[in-house]
Design an enzyme around this catalytic site. Structure first.
Site, PDB file in Angstrom:
ATOM      1  N   ALA A 177       0.846  -1.194   0.000  1.00 41.52           N
ATOM      2  CA  ALA A 177       0.000   0.000   0.000  1.00 41.52           C
ATOM      3  C   ALA A 177       0.878   1.238   0.000  1.00 41.52           C
ATOM      4  CB  ALA A 177      -0.926   0.002   1.220  1.00 41.52           C
ATOM      5  N   ASP A 178       0.289   2.337  -0.436  1.00 41.86           N
ATOM      6  CA  ASP A 178       0.973   3.620  -0.356  1.00 41.86           C
ATOM      7  C   ASP A 178      -0.051   4.692  -0.025  1.00 41.86           C
ATOM      8  OD1 ASP A 178       3.616   5.009  -0.778  1.00 41.86           O
ATOM      9  OD2 ASP A 178       2.321   6.222  -2.057  1.00 41.86           O
ATOM     10  N   THR A 179       0.336   5.615   0.851  1.00 38.28           N
ATOM     11  CA  THR A 179      -0.560   6.671   1.300  1.00 38.28           C
ATOM     12  C   THR A 179       0.069   8.025   1.035  1.00 38.28           C
ATOM     13  OG1 THR A 179      -1.428   5.258   3.075  1.00 38.28           O
ATOM     14  CG2 THR A 179      -1.785   7.630   3.307  1.00 38.28           C
TER      15      THR A 179
END
Length: 199
Positions: free
Chosen positions: A76-78
């Site tokens: 994931a990346d935020t």
């Protein structure tokens, strides 16, 4: 979204060093078999929108994690987005102060892209949450910066930390702002055939 047949023998590999993502998975009763954070260049491209950026980084992360047969990979990346501007992790306190000044008294978006890979197939989803920050006084800024909680955080804050006191409203996924939208993540894992539960 095509769903794979559930396989109780599948092992989950988390492609992230984030303790917050581990904690969120634990809330769902999932303990990854292994943690293998990939090394990639996370520099935004020129004129890249925040949504395109996080989706690209999640895809690059998932492609960079080595996995054996019988393993499902989760990455994931935020990012924090103010209009088309990407607010990444601050290099120092001065940059953190500048970012928080931009967010003060305004609404912004937190976008988390999630990718799941099993073999050669990838399932992905990007989740956007609107977040409001109250107007911050100089005293608010000084007290928060002194905590050091801004270090390593996109946009210089974590909603579940001391900065949460300055966030009166969100519209969307709380866990997405923390770093892993659980409902959507569990849906992707199910689609990949991961049966859930500790491994």
């Amino acid at each position: 979204m095509t769903t794979q047949t559930p396989d109780p023998a599948l092992r989950l590999v988390l492609g992230s060093a984030s303790p917050r993502r581990l904690d969120l998975l634990a809330q769902a009763g999932i303990a990854p078999f292994a943690v293998r954070p990939p090394e990639i260049d996370e520099t935004p491209r020129k004129a890249e929108t925040p949504r395109d950026y996080v989706r690209r980084i999640a895809r690059e992360k998932i492609a960079a994690v080595k996995a054996d047969e019988g393993e499902v990979v989760l990455c994931a990346d935020t990012t924090v987005a103010l209009g088309r501007r990407i607010l990444g992790k601050p290099a120092d306190e001065a940059e953190a102060r500048a970012m928080l000044g931009l967010l003060s008294g305004r609404r912004h978006r937190v976008i988390t892209a999630v990718a799941v890979r099993r073999g050669g197939r990838v399932w992905e989803k990007a989740v956007t949450t609107a977040v409001a920050v109250k107007p911050l006084t100089e005293r608010d800024l000084a007290a928060y910066l002194a905590t050091g909680d801004w270090r390593g955080k996109a946009g210089s804050y974590a909603i579940q930390g001391p900065f949460g006191a300055h966030i009166p409203w969100i519209n969307g996924s709380f866990t997405g702002v923390v770093g892993l939208p659980l409902t959507e993540t569990l849906g992707l894992l199910t689609a990949a055939g991961f049966a859930g539960g500790p491994r």
